[in-house]
Scaffold this active site. Structure first.
Site, PDB file in Angstrom:
ATOM      1  N   HIS A  56       0.823  -1.221   0.000  1.00 48.74           N
ATOM      2  CA  HIS A  56       0.000   0.000   0.000  1.00 48.74           C
ATOM      3  C   HIS A  56       0.854   1.267   0.000  1.00 48.74           C
ATOM      4  O   HIS A  56       0.431   2.309  -0.504  1.00 48.74           O
ATOM      5  CB  HIS A  56      -0.907   0.038   1.239  1.00 48.74           C
ATOM      6  CG  HIS A  56      -1.888  -1.095   1.275  1.00 48.74           C
ATOM      7  ND1 HIS A  56      -2.487  -1.529   2.426  1.00 48.74           N
ATOM      8  CD2 HIS A  56      -2.369  -1.893   0.286  1.00 48.74           C
ATOM      9  CE1 HIS A  56      -3.293  -2.535   2.151  1.00 48.74           C
ATOM     10  NE2 HIS A  56      -3.236  -2.781   0.867  1.00 48.74           N
ATOM     11  N   PHE A 108      -0.792  -8.435   4.497  1.00 48.24           N
ATOM     12  CA  PHE A 108       0.567  -7.902   4.333  1.00 48.24           C
ATOM     13  C   PHE A 108       0.597  -6.524   3.680  1.00 48.24           C
ATOM     14  O   PHE A 108       1.486  -6.226   2.856  1.00 48.24           O
ATOM     15  CB  PHE A 108       1.432  -8.898   3.530  1.00 48.24           C
ATOM     16  CG  PHE A 108       1.166 -10.332   3.908  1.00 48.24           C
ATOM     17  CD1 PHE A 108       1.508 -10.794   5.168  1.00 48.24           C
ATOM     18  CD2 PHE A 108       0.540 -11.199   3.027  1.00 48.24           C
ATOM     19  CE1 PHE A 108       1.239 -12.096   5.543  1.00 48.24           C
ATOM     20  CE2 PHE A 108       0.257 -12.503   3.398  1.00 48.24           C
ATOM     21  CZ  PHE A 108       0.614 -12.951   4.653  1.00 48.24           C
ATOM     22  N   CYS A 109      -0.379  -5.686   4.008  1.00 52.45           N
ATOM     23  CA  CYS A 109      -0.464  -4.328   3.443  1.00 52.45           C
ATOM     24  C   CYS A 109      -0.499  -4.349   1.917  1.00 52.45           C
ATOM     25  O   CYS A 109       0.078  -3.483   1.257  1.00 52.45           O
ATOM     26  CB  CYS A 109       0.699  -3.453   3.912  1.00 52.45           C
ATOM     27  SG  CYS A 109       0.691  -3.180   5.667  1.00 52.45           S
ATOM     28  N   ALA A 110      -1.112  -5.382   1.384  1.00 51.57           N
ATOM     29  CA  ALA A 110      -1.239  -5.479  -0.078  1.00 51.57           C
ATOM     30  C   ALA A 110      -2.605  -6.104  -0.372  1.00 51.57           C
ATOM     31  O   ALA A 110      -2.687  -7.155  -1.008  1.00 51.57           O
ATOM     32  CB  ALA A 110      -0.098  -6.316  -0.649  1.00 51.57           C
TER      33      ALA A 110
END
Ligand code: PMP
Length: 469
Positions: free
Chosen positions: A129, A376-378
Site C-alpha cells: 500500500h 501484508f499491506c497489499a
C-alpha cells in the site's frame, strides 16, 4: 529441535537470535523468526556502531565543536554509503534520509514534477500500500495487471505504456513482492518507461536486503530514477530509511515539510531553499538511524549480495518441496523449487479449513515460530492471489466496516533472513504437519474485532521480559 547447522556462518552477526520465549505450556524455546519481510533483527555491527558513535554523538550540520563536526561527517558518510549500495552516482542522484519507505514514497509523490499533460502513474497490482496509496492522491493512477499466479502481466504493462505514452509521468513498481517474493524485471521495464519519456521508481524495501541494487547511470536507458529503502528491513531497525533519487527533481520546487535545516535565507517575506538533499530534510535528522543503516550496509557488502542471494535460494529450495508435501497446505506465487534463485525467500500459503489467523497464532503460542498472516499491506494483491470474487470482497468489506474481521481473507507468510537455517524450516514443517492433523493443545477463541485467535490461559506479564524502569 535438532541443530544440524550449528556452524551457520552468519548467526553470530545478529542480536537476539538465541533468545528464548515462553510457550503456552509454560516451557521456553529459542524463537524462530520467519517474519523478516516485516522487520529483521538487528545486525550486531549496527548496534556496535551506535554504541561507539554515541560517545561522539552531537548535533549535525553547522555545529562547530569537534563532536558536531564528527557527527556531521558520520551522517554524510552514511549518505555516501547508501548511494554506493544502490549504485547511484552522487553527481546525478541524491540520498534523502527519512523514516522508511512509506515516508520516501510520500515525499516523492509530493515532489514529483507532474505536469498538466503528464500526470499518470502506472502502479503494479502487487504493490505494498505504501507504493500505491500516496500516488492516488497525487496523480491519476492506473494499475498494471497481473497473471493468475501473481506475476506482473508485462503485456498489459506494454499496452498501458502504448496507450498512454506521453501522458505517463512515472511507473511505481516494487523490485520484489513482500507477499510472494516475486522479482520484477525492473531494468527491462525501465528501458520501456524511458522510451516514452517517463521515469521509474523502484520500491526496494523488500528487494535491497536480498539482492544487489544497481541504479545505473542516467544515460543508460535501463536506469532507475528513484529507489526507496527501509533500514528496519535490512538489519538496522533504528528508524531510518532513504529515498535515493534524481537531483534535478529535488533541485526544483518546495519541500513538503518546512522548517529548520533546509534553508539558505529566510526573511519575513522570502525563503530560499537549500540544495538537495538538505532541502528535503526538514528538522534535526535521525543521525543514529543513518549510522546504523550504513553499518548494516557495510556488513551486507562484506558478506556480498551474491552470497546473500545464494544462501536465500538454498533455504527457499529446501523449504518449498517440504511445505508442498504437507496435506491441505497450498503455496501461492512461484512454487517451483528449481526457480528458487529467481525469487526471494518469501513464501505465502494457506491451509484448507483453517483460518490464517488461527494457524499463525498456534505457530507463535505453541511452537515459538513468528510468522505474519493476513494481507501484508497489499489487499488488492491478496484478493487477486486468492481469486476472491467481487461479491465476496464486498461482503467482507461490509463486515469489516461493522467491526467483524473474522472472515477477512488472507494467507500465512514465512520470509527468510540471512541468519535462518534449515533446522528452523524443519521445525516449521513439523509444526504445520501437527497443526494440520489437529494436534495442537490450546483452546483458541477468535476476537471478532481483530480476527485474531487467542489461546485460553495465555497470561503473560511482558514486564518480566522487558521494562523501562
Ligand atoms: N514496500 C514493500 C515492498 C514493503 O515490503 C514494505 C514493508 N513491508 C513497504 C513498502 C513499507 O515499508 P515501511 O513500513 O518501512 O515504510
Amino acid at each position: 529441535m535438532t541443530n544440524k547447522n550449528t556452524n551457520h556462518p552468519y548467526r553470530s552477526y545478529f542480536v537476539g537470535l538465541d533468545q528464548e520465549v515462553p510457550l503456552l505450556d509454560g516451557t521456553m524455546q529459542r524463537y524462530i523468526n520467519f517474519d523478516n519481510a516485516a522487520s529483521t533483527p538487528a545486525f550486531r555491527c549496527a548496534q556496535d556502531a551506535i554504541n561507539q558513535f554515541l560517545h561522539y554523538y552531537s548535533s549535525v550540520h553547522r555545529g562547530t565543536g569537534f563532536k558536531s563536526q564528527l557527527s556531521t561527517h558520520a551522517y554524510e558518510q552514511a549518505r555516501h554509503t547508501v548511494l554506493n549500495f544502490v549504485g547511484a552516482n552522487p553527481q546525478t542522484h541524491t540520498c534523502i534520509f527519512g523514516k522508511n519507505t512509506t515516508e520516501a514514497v510520500n515525499k516523492l509523490s509530493h515532489r514529483f514534477p507532474f505536469t498538466e499533460t503528464r500526470n499518470i502513474v502506472l502502479v503494479s497490482g502487487m504493490e505494498h500500500h505504501s507504493n500505491d496509496l500516496p500516488w492516488r492522491s497525487a496523480a491519476k493512477v492506473i494499475h498494471i495487471g497481473l497473471t493468475s499466479d501473481g506475476h506482473l502481466d508485462e503485456t498489459n504493462f506494454d499496452n498501458l505504456l502504448d496507450t498512454y505514452q506521453s501522458k505517463v509521468a512515472l511507473v511505481a513498481i516494487t523490485g520484489a513482492s513482500n507477499v510472494t517474493g516475486i522479482l520484477n524485471p525492473t531494468h527491462r521495464l525501465a528501458e520501456k518507461v524511458h522510451a516514452v519519456g517517463a521515469q521509474i521508481l523502484v520500491d526496494c524495501a523488500q528487494y535491497a536486503p536480498h539482492r544487489r541494487v544497481d541504479m545505473l547511470e542516467l544515460d543508460n536507458p535501463a536506469h532507475f530514477d528513484y529507489v526507496t529503502l527501509s533500514g528496519h528491513k535490512m538489519y538496522a531497525p533504528f528508524g531510518t530509511g532513504a529515498l535515493v533519487g534524481r537531483r534535478d527533481t529535488f533541485e526544483q520546487g518546495d519541500p513538503e515539510y518546512r522548517g529548520g535545516g533546509e534553508v539558505e535565507i529566510v526573511t519575513l517575506e522570502q525563503v530560499v531553499w537549500s540544495e538537495p538533499p538538505e532541502r528535503d530534510e526538514a528538522g534535526s535528522p535521525n543521525t543514529i538511524g543513518a549510522v546504523a543503516m550504513a553499518a548494516a550496509i557495510c556488513q551486507l557488502q562484506s558478506v556480498g549480495m551474491d552470497e546473500v542471494a545464494r544462501h536465500e535460494a538454498e533455504l527457499t529450495s529446501y523449504a518449498i518441496p517440504r511445505l508442498s508435501k504437507i496435506p491441505k497446505l497450498h503455496l501461492y506465487g512461484e512454487m517451483d523449487p528449481a526457480r528458487a534463485a529467481e525469487r526471494l525467500g518469501v513464501i505465502p500459503f494457506g491451509v484448507d479449513g483453517l483460518s490464517h489467523f488461527l494457524v499463525a497464532s498456534i505457530l507463535g503460542h505453541e511452537f515459538g515460530i513468528g510468522v505474519r498472516n493476513g494481507c501484508f499491506c497489499a489487499h488488492p494483491y491478496i484478493l487477486h492471489l486468492l481469486d476472491v470474487t467481487d461479491e465476496l470482497a464486498l461482503q467482507v468489506r461490509e463486515q469489516i466496516i461493522e467491526g467483524d474481521r473474522r472472515e477477512v481473507p488472507g494467507l500465512i507468510r514465512i520470509s527468510f533472513g540471512l541468519y535462518n537455517e534449515e533446522d528452523e524450516i524443519d521445525a516449521l514443517v513439523e509444526a504445520l504437519e501437527r497443526i494440520v492433523r489437529g494436534e495442537y493443545r490450546g483452546v483458541y477463541h477468535q476476537d471478532a474485532r481483530s480476527g485474531e485467535y487467542h489461546p485460553d490461559g495465555w497470561n503473560i506479564d511482558f514486564d518480566q521480559y522487558f521494562k523501562f524502569c
